[in-house]
Design a protein around this motif. Structure first.
Motif, mmCIF file in Angstrom:
data_model
loop_
_atom_site.group_PDB
_atom_site.id
_atom_site.type_symbol
_atom_site.label_atom_id
_atom_site.label_comp_id
_atom_site.label_asym_id
_atom_site.label_seq_id
_atom_site.Cartn_x
_atom_site.Cartn_y
_atom_site.Cartn_z
ATOM 1 N N VAL A 1 0.848 -1.201 0.000
ATOM 2 C CA VAL A 1 0.000 0.000 0.000
ATOM 3 C C VAL A 1 0.881 1.248 0.000
ATOM 4 O O VAL A 1 0.630 2.206 -0.748
ATOM 5 C CB VAL A 1 -0.942 -0.005 1.214
ATOM 6 C CG1 VAL A 1 -1.726 1.303 1.286
ATOM 7 C CG2 VAL A 1 -1.890 -1.182 1.149
ATOM 8 N N LEU A 2 1.929 1.247 0.820
ATOM 9 C CA LEU A 2 2.833 2.399 0.880
ATOM 10 C C LEU A 2 3.560 2.595 -0.451
ATOM 11 O O LEU A 2 3.713 3.727 -0.928
ATOM 12 C CB LEU A 2 3.832 2.217 2.016
ATOM 13 C CG LEU A 2 3.229 2.067 3.418
ATOM 14 C CD1 LEU A 2 4.333 1.849 4.456
ATOM 15 C CD2 LEU A 2 2.389 3.281 3.780
ATOM 16 N N ALA A 3 4.007 1.481 -1.048
ATOM 17 C CA ALA A 3 4.701 1.584 -2.333
ATOM 18 C C ALA A 3 3.769 2.072 -3.427
ATOM 19 O O ALA A 3 4.137 2.937 -4.238
ATOM 20 C CB ALA A 3 5.296 0.226 -2.704
ATOM 21 N N TYR A 4 2.553 1.533 -3.466
ATOM 22 C CA TYR A 4 1.592 1.961 -4.484
ATOM 23 C C TYR A 4 1.195 3.421 -4.298
ATOM 24 O O TYR A 4 0.953 4.134 -5.270
ATOM 25 C CB TYR A 4 0.338 1.078 -4.425
ATOM 26 C CG TYR A 4 0.570 -0.356 -4.837
ATOM 27 C CD1 TYR A 4 1.669 -0.719 -5.592
ATOM 28 C CD2 TYR A 4 -0.322 -1.363 -4.460
ATOM 29 C CE1 TYR A 4 1.888 -2.035 -5.962
ATOM 30 C CE2 TYR A 4 -0.120 -2.676 -4.847
ATOM 31 C CZ TYR A 4 0.979 -3.013 -5.584
ATOM 32 O OH TYR A 4 1.178 -4.310 -5.960
ATOM 33 N N THR A 5 1.129 3.863 -3.054
ATOM 34 C CA THR A 5 0.807 5.272 -2.796
ATOM 35 C C THR A 5 1.877 6.186 -3.379
ATOM 36 O O THR A 5 1.567 7.210 -4.010
ATOM 37 C CB THR A 5 0.666 5.523 -1.290
ATOM 38 O OG1 THR A 5 -0.397 4.708 -0.775
ATOM 39 C CG2 THR A 5 0.361 6.978 -1.001
ATOM 40 N N LEU A 6 3.129 5.828 -3.185
ATOM 41 C CA LEU A 6 4.213 6.622 -3.767
ATOM 42 C C LEU A 6 4.128 6.638 -5.287
ATOM 43 O O LEU A 6 4.305 7.685 -5.925
ATOM 44 C CB LEU A 6 5.569 6.055 -3.332
ATOM 45 C CG LEU A 6 5.991 6.292 -1.883
ATOM 46 C CD1 LEU A 6 7.299 5.577 -1.589
ATOM 47 C CD2 LEU A 6 6.132 7.786 -1.610
ATOM 48 N N MET A 7 3.839 5.491 -5.889
ATOM 49 C CA MET A 7 3.774 5.407 -7.344
ATOM 50 C C MET A 7 2.576 6.167 -7.901
ATOM 51 O O MET A 7 2.607 6.641 -9.047
ATOM 52 C CB MET A 7 3.719 3.940 -7.761
ATOM 53 C CG MET A 7 4.957 3.146 -7.368
ATOM 54 S SD MET A 7 4.765 1.365 -7.597
ATOM 55 C CE MET A 7 4.639 1.269 -9.377
ATOM 56 N N ALA A 8 1.508 6.281 -7.113
ATOM 57 C CA ALA A 8 0.298 6.961 -7.587
ATOM 58 C C ALA A 8 0.339 8.468 -7.363
ATOM 59 O O ALA A 8 -0.504 9.187 -7.917
ATOM 60 C CB ALA A 8 -0.925 6.369 -6.895
ATOM 61 N N LEU A 9 1.272 8.959 -6.566
ATOM 62 C CA LEU A 9 1.303 10.387 -6.223
ATOM 63 C C LEU A 9 1.353 11.317 -7.434
ATOM 64 O O LEU A 9 0.615 12.304 -7.479
ATOM 65 C CB LEU A 9 2.478 10.673 -5.291
ATOM 66 C CG LEU A 9 2.266 10.396 -3.800
ATOM 67 C CD1 LEU A 9 3.522 10.773 -3.023
ATOM 68 C CD2 LEU A 9 1.068 11.151 -3.262
#
Length: 275
Positions: A149-157
């Motif tokens: 979730v944390l990694a995907y959040t960074l990628m979606a920013l």
């Protein structure tokens, strides 16, 4: 008239070529998934009808949808208050916030996951017996890997920032907030009942882009050893190639339908008030 006819012909030709560019590979994928043109195989829709009962399909899809829901909530929960605050109280920080949000664009997914893996390997050796160790273990829970979730959040920013920033630029945020505050609305109520309804289109598009990213992301999950939907599709491609293609086609069609629904919902207008 001749120039208008030429323009229309050229536009039709461009649309036809674009349609063929996108639809021809999709048609070939569908043909392969049903066995059309494959020597020694009859045409069958078993690859589609057997998807639900396929080993690992339900678990991988459920995990991906849970990760997508958590990622969407975290992205919106971080960006919406931050961007509203920057526009109202600290416009000088807008450039800094933009740089931070767009930074993941220049960091490849492989480099990001390499850094995450290094931290996850280094942490337990130095924090054994401390609360940090338990946090690191919880982040890697196979049933719900928060680290994804944390990694995907960074990628979606980057995508989410651009979409929400455009939505905020399209409304007169300061006037809306001042009017709500003049009516003695609290800040949470102003955000939930005044700002968010005016950002409906931007919020829906942000949620859609984040969902599409989570559904299709492979690199981070595969390297970290998890098996969400995209990893499962590749895992079965060796033994069940037709089913793998069938699931990919179904996922693409689902994404298109969802995009149309979101676009329609974003354009929908409230019924006019009767006098």
């Amino acid at each position: 008239m001749a120039r208008l006819s030429t323009f229309r012909f050229g536009r039709a030709a461009v649309l036809l070529l674009a349609g063929a560019y996108f639809l021809a590979p999709l048609a070939c994928a569908v043909a392969f998934s049903i066995g059309a043109g494959v020597p020694g195989r009859r045409v069958s829709f078993d690859a589609y009808t057997g998807v639900i009962g396929a080993d690992g399909f339900t678990d991988s899809l459920t995990l991906t949808l849970k990760l997508a829901a958590a990622t969407i909530a975290l992205v919106l929960g971080l960006l919406v208050p931050a961007l509203v605050t920057v526009r109202l109280a600290a416009p000088g920080l807008r450039t800094l916030v933009e740089i931070v949000c767009l930074l993941p664009l220049v960091v490849p997914a492989v480099a990001l996951v390499a850094g995450i893996s290094a931290v996850l390997r280094w942490g337990p050796d130095h924090f054994v017996g401390t609360p940090v160790f338990h946090v690191l273990v919880a982040l890697q829970d196979p049933n719900f890997p928060v680290i994804l979730v944390l990694a995907y959040t960074l990628m979606a920013l980057p995508l989410a920032y651009r979409m929400l920033d455009t939505g905020l630029a399209a409304i007169d945020l300061r006037v809306l907030v001042e009017a709500a505050r003049a009516c003695r609305a609290s800040w949470p109520r102003t955000l939930l009942q005044v700002v968010l309804p005016n950002l409906r289109g931007a919020l829906l598009n942000t949620a859609f882009l984040t969902l599409a990213l989570v559904l299709g992301e492979y690199t981070v999950a595969a390297i970290l050893g998890y098996r969400p939907f995209a990893v499962w599709i590749l895992a079965i491609s060796g033994s069940q190639a037709q089913m793998s293609v069938a699931v990919s086609v179904m996922g693409l069609l689902f994404t298109w339908v969802l995009l149309l629904i979101i676009a329609t919902a974003g354009r929908a207008r409230r019924p006019k008030e009767t006098s």
